[in-house]
Write an enzyme that holds these catalytic residues in place. Structure first.
Site, PDB file in Angstrom:
ATOM      1  N   LYS A  52       0.779  -1.091  -0.045  1.00  0.00           N
ATOM      2  CA  LYS A  52       0.105   0.153  -0.078  1.00  0.00           C
ATOM      3  C   LYS A  52       0.918   1.289   0.219  1.00  0.00           C
ATOM      4  O   LYS A  52       0.364   2.352  -0.229  1.00  0.00           O
ATOM      5  CB  LYS A  52      -1.000  -0.024   1.327  1.00  0.00           C
ATOM      6  CG  LYS A  52      -2.106  -1.054   1.484  1.00  0.00           C
ATOM      7  CD  LYS A  52      -2.706  -0.966   2.579  1.00  0.00           C
ATOM      8  CE  LYS A  52      -2.503  -2.417   3.366  1.00  0.00           C
ATOM      9  NZ  LYS A  52      -3.008  -2.124   4.787  1.00  0.00           N
ATOM     10  N   GLU A 108       7.819   2.426  -5.729  1.00  0.00           N
ATOM     11  CA  GLU A 108       8.140   1.964  -4.635  1.00  0.00           C
ATOM     12  C   GLU A 108       8.158   2.913  -3.405  1.00  0.00           C
ATOM     13  O   GLU A 108       8.715   4.138  -3.885  1.00  0.00           O
ATOM     14  CB  GLU A 108       9.290   0.918  -4.544  1.00  0.00           C
ATOM     15  CG  GLU A 108       9.791   0.747  -3.019  1.00  0.00           C
ATOM     16  CD  GLU A 108       9.097  -0.514  -2.398  1.00  0.00           C
ATOM     17  OE1 GLU A 108       7.891  -0.330  -2.329  1.00  0.00           O
ATOM     18  OE2 GLU A 108       9.608  -1.550  -2.125  1.00  0.00           O
ATOM     19  N   ASP A 109       7.646   2.985  -2.315  1.00  0.00           N
ATOM     20  CA  ASP A 109       7.620   3.959  -1.248  1.00  0.00           C
ATOM     21  C   ASP A 109       9.069   4.290  -0.853  1.00  0.00           C
ATOM     22  O   ASP A 109       9.653   5.453  -1.078  1.00  0.00           O
ATOM     23  CB  ASP A 109       6.637   3.805  -0.012  1.00  0.00           C
ATOM     24  CG  ASP A 109       6.917   2.319   0.660  1.00  0.00           C
ATOM     25  OD1 ASP A 109       7.751   1.564  -0.117  1.00  0.00           O
ATOM     26  OD2 ASP A 109       6.135   2.196   1.646  1.00  0.00           O
ATOM     27  N   ASP A 112      14.848  -0.159   1.257  1.00  0.00           N
ATOM     28  CA  ASP A 112      15.709  -0.296   2.366  1.00  0.00           C
ATOM     29  C   ASP A 112      16.641  -1.321   2.134  1.00  0.00           C
ATOM     30  O   ASP A 112      17.720  -0.837   1.642  1.00  0.00           O
ATOM     31  CB  ASP A 112      14.729  -0.584   3.596  1.00  0.00           C
ATOM     32  CG  ASP A 112      15.476  -0.813   5.125  1.00  0.00           C
ATOM     33  OD1 ASP A 112      16.400  -0.672   4.991  1.00  0.00           O
ATOM     34  OD2 ASP A 112      14.660  -1.176   5.885  1.00  0.00           O
ATOM     35  N   LYS A 140      17.264   4.163   1.292  1.00  0.00           N
ATOM     36  CA  LYS A 140      17.921   4.381   2.451  1.00  0.00           C
ATOM     37  C   LYS A 140      19.374   3.962   2.068  1.00  0.00           C
ATOM     38  O   LYS A 140      20.357   4.247   3.168  1.00  0.00           O
ATOM     39  CB  LYS A 140      17.339   3.396   3.566  1.00  0.00           C
ATOM     40  CG  LYS A 140      16.102   3.731   4.301  1.00  0.00           C
ATOM     41  CD  LYS A 140      16.006   3.053   5.422  1.00  0.00           C
ATOM     42  CE  LYS A 140      14.624   3.706   6.354  1.00  0.00           C
ATOM     43  NZ  LYS A 140      14.240   2.779   7.253  1.00  0.00           N
ATOM     44  N   PHE A 161      13.145   5.113  11.159  1.00  0.00           N
ATOM     45  CA  PHE A 161      11.974   4.679  10.584  1.00  0.00           C
ATOM     46  C   PHE A 161      11.111   5.720  10.230  1.00  0.00           C
ATOM     47  O   PHE A 161      10.685   6.671  11.176  1.00  0.00           O
ATOM     48  CB  PHE A 161      11.107   3.777  11.620  1.00  0.00           C
ATOM     49  CG  PHE A 161      10.249   2.871  10.918  1.00  0.00           C
ATOM     50  CD1 PHE A 161      10.424   1.765  10.437  1.00  0.00           C
ATOM     51  CD2 PHE A 161       8.726   3.491  10.994  1.00  0.00           C
ATOM     52  CE1 PHE A 161       9.844   1.017   9.869  1.00  0.00           C
ATOM     53  CE2 PHE A 161       7.839   2.704  10.545  1.00  0.00           C
ATOM     54  CZ  PHE A 161       8.331   1.511   9.847  1.00  0.00           C
ATOM     55  N   ASP A 168       3.815   3.670   6.551  1.00  0.00           N
ATOM     56  CA  ASP A 168       3.019   3.298   7.814  1.00  0.00           C
ATOM     57  C   ASP A 168       3.919   2.954   8.854  1.00  0.00           C
ATOM     58  O   ASP A 168       4.911   2.431   8.708  1.00  0.00           O
ATOM     59  CB  ASP A 168       2.005   2.277   7.355  1.00  0.00           C
ATOM     60  CG  ASP A 168       2.531   1.099   7.478  1.00  0.00           C
ATOM     61  OD1 ASP A 168       3.131   0.788   6.474  1.00  0.00           O
ATOM     62  OD2 ASP A 168       2.222   0.079   8.140  1.00  0.00           O
ATOM     63  N   ARG A 174      -0.158   6.866   7.151  1.00  0.00           N
ATOM     64  CA  ARG A 174       0.132   6.873   5.557  1.00  0.00           C
ATOM     65  C   ARG A 174      -0.583   8.218   5.070  1.00  0.00           C
ATOM     66  O   ARG A 174      -0.225   8.749   3.973  1.00  0.00           O
ATOM     67  CB  ARG A 174      -0.806   5.826   5.011  1.00  0.00           C
ATOM     68  CG  ARG A 174      -0.364   4.450   5.602  1.00  0.00           C
ATOM     69  CD  ARG A 174      -0.900   3.449   4.402  1.00  0.00           C
ATOM     70  NE  ARG A 174      -0.743   1.746   4.924  1.00  0.00           N
ATOM     71  CZ  ARG A 174       0.333   1.176   4.596  1.00  0.00           C
ATOM     72  NH1 ARG A 174       1.140   1.947   4.056  1.00  0.00           N
ATOM     73  NH2 ARG A 174       0.293  -0.038   5.133  1.00  0.00           N
TER      74      ARG A 174
HETATM   75  P1  IMP Z   1      13.310  -3.709   1.716  1.00  0.00           P
HETATM   76  O1  IMP Z   1      12.635  -4.921   1.229  1.00  0.00           O
HETATM   77  O2  IMP Z   1      14.074  -3.952   3.068  1.00  0.00           O
HETATM   78  O3  IMP Z   1      13.791  -2.686   0.783  1.00  0.00           O
HETATM   79  O4  IMP Z   1      11.905  -3.194   2.627  1.00  0.00           O
HETATM   80  C1  IMP Z   1      10.954  -2.157   1.651  1.00  0.00           C
HETATM   81  C2  IMP Z   1       9.695  -2.200   2.283  1.00  0.00           C
HETATM   82  O5  IMP Z   1      10.092  -2.129   3.826  1.00  0.00           O
HETATM   83  C3  IMP Z   1       9.079  -0.893   2.007  1.00  0.00           C
HETATM   84  O6  IMP Z   1       8.063  -1.155   1.029  1.00  0.00           O
HETATM   85  C4  IMP Z   1       8.274  -0.526   3.331  1.00  0.00           C
HETATM   86  O7  IMP Z   1       6.877  -1.225   3.178  1.00  0.00           O
HETATM   87  C5  IMP Z   1       9.008  -1.006   4.411  1.00  0.00           C
HETATM   88  N1  IMP Z   1      10.017  -0.154   5.018  1.00  0.00           N
HETATM   89  C6  IMP Z   1      11.156   0.022   5.123  1.00  0.00           C
HETATM   90  N2  IMP Z   1      11.837   0.838   5.699  1.00  0.00           N
HETATM   91  C7  IMP Z   1      10.709   1.550   6.232  1.00  0.00           C
HETATM   92  C8  IMP Z   1      10.517   2.872   6.986  1.00  0.00           C
HETATM   93  O8  IMP Z   1      11.296   3.571   7.506  1.00  0.00           O
HETATM   94  N3  IMP Z   1       9.086   3.233   7.162  1.00  0.00           N
HETATM   95  C9  IMP Z   1       8.050   2.559   6.602  1.00  0.00           C
HETATM   96  N4  IMP Z   1       8.443   1.398   5.912  1.00  0.00           N
HETATM   97  C10 IMP Z   1       9.359   0.862   5.735  1.00  0.00           C
HETATM   98 MG    MG Z   2       5.048  -1.224   4.817  1.00  0.00          MG
END
Ligand code: IMP
Ligand code: MG
Length: 183
Positions: A52, A108-109, A112, A140, A161, A168, A174
């Site tokens: 979302k 993508e939001d 990470d 990040k 975070f 969220d 959100r």
């Molecule tokens: P990744 O797979 O480790 O890159 O994680 C990405 C997903 O983790 C994002 O689409 C978010 O849903 C969630 N996420 C990672 N960091 C944050 C944050 O700082 N705040 C909120 N959601 C996060």
């Molecule tokens: Mg999330």
């Protein structure tokens, strides 16, 4: 910005500070829209938002892209805790639109570890799109190696975070028009 927040949307919930203001986001989203417009001269473009977290970003972004495009969404479920992503993903909603022969822009939001994106891209590659690129609002830069680094990035994110503008914490925050860091 370390201003105390008097935002009624927060109502008793604590955020530490505004990391990226509404104005900064809006300006950057327009720039990203322009960059996307310029980099797809021809062919069909399908913008695929990862739900979302990307819902607000996608809706602002596509209005700044000055070419024909289609919009659809993906729902990905990752296993494990909501703060640390495990890298195991499952497609819960699949786009109804065909991907074959189209330019796919995954939105993508926040990136990470990048594991969510990598897994999704592996799944989508099998459907023979013309290209797949990623547009992330926030990065990040945690990973030193990403198989598919985002081509379009809104902002480098602090290693905190973050919530708001789609992001969220336990489904809260959100709807904030800015990005804030949680206490
Ligand atoms: P990744 O797979 O480790 O890159 O994680 C990405 C997903 O983790 C994002 O689409 C978010 O849903 C969630 N996420 C990672 N960091 C944050 C944050 O700082 N705040 C909120 N959601 C996060
Ligand atoms: Mg999330």
């Amino acid at each position: 910005m370390n201003v105390p927040l008097a935002d009624p949307r927060l109502l008793g919930r604590q955020v530490k500070r505004i990391a990226i203001s509404e104005e900064e986001i809006q300006e950057r989203v327009r720039e990203l829209g322009q960059a996307i417009t310029d980099s797809y001269p021809d062919g069909e473009l399908l913008v695929l938002g990862l739900l979302k977290g990307s819902f607000i970003f996608v809706s602002d972004l596509v209005r700044s892209v000055m070419r024909p495009l289609q919009v659809d969404f993906l729902v990905v479920s990752s296993y494990g805790s909501d703060v640390v992503s495990s890298g195991l993903v499952r497609l819960v909603y699949d786009p109804e639109t065909t991907l074959e022969g189209k330019h796919i822009l995954l939105v993508e939001d926040i990136v990470d570890s990048g594991r969510t994106l990598s897994r999704v891209i592996d799944v989508l590659q099998e459907r023979q799109p013309k290209s797949i690129e990623v547009c992330a609002l926030l990065d990040k830069h945690v990973s030193t190696f990403l198989p598919h680094p985002p081509k379009f990035v809104g902002f480098n994110a602090p290693n905190e975070f973050l919530v708001g503008y789609g992001l969220d914490h336990a489904e809260n925050f959100r709807h904030l028009p800015y990005v804030a860091s949680l206490q």
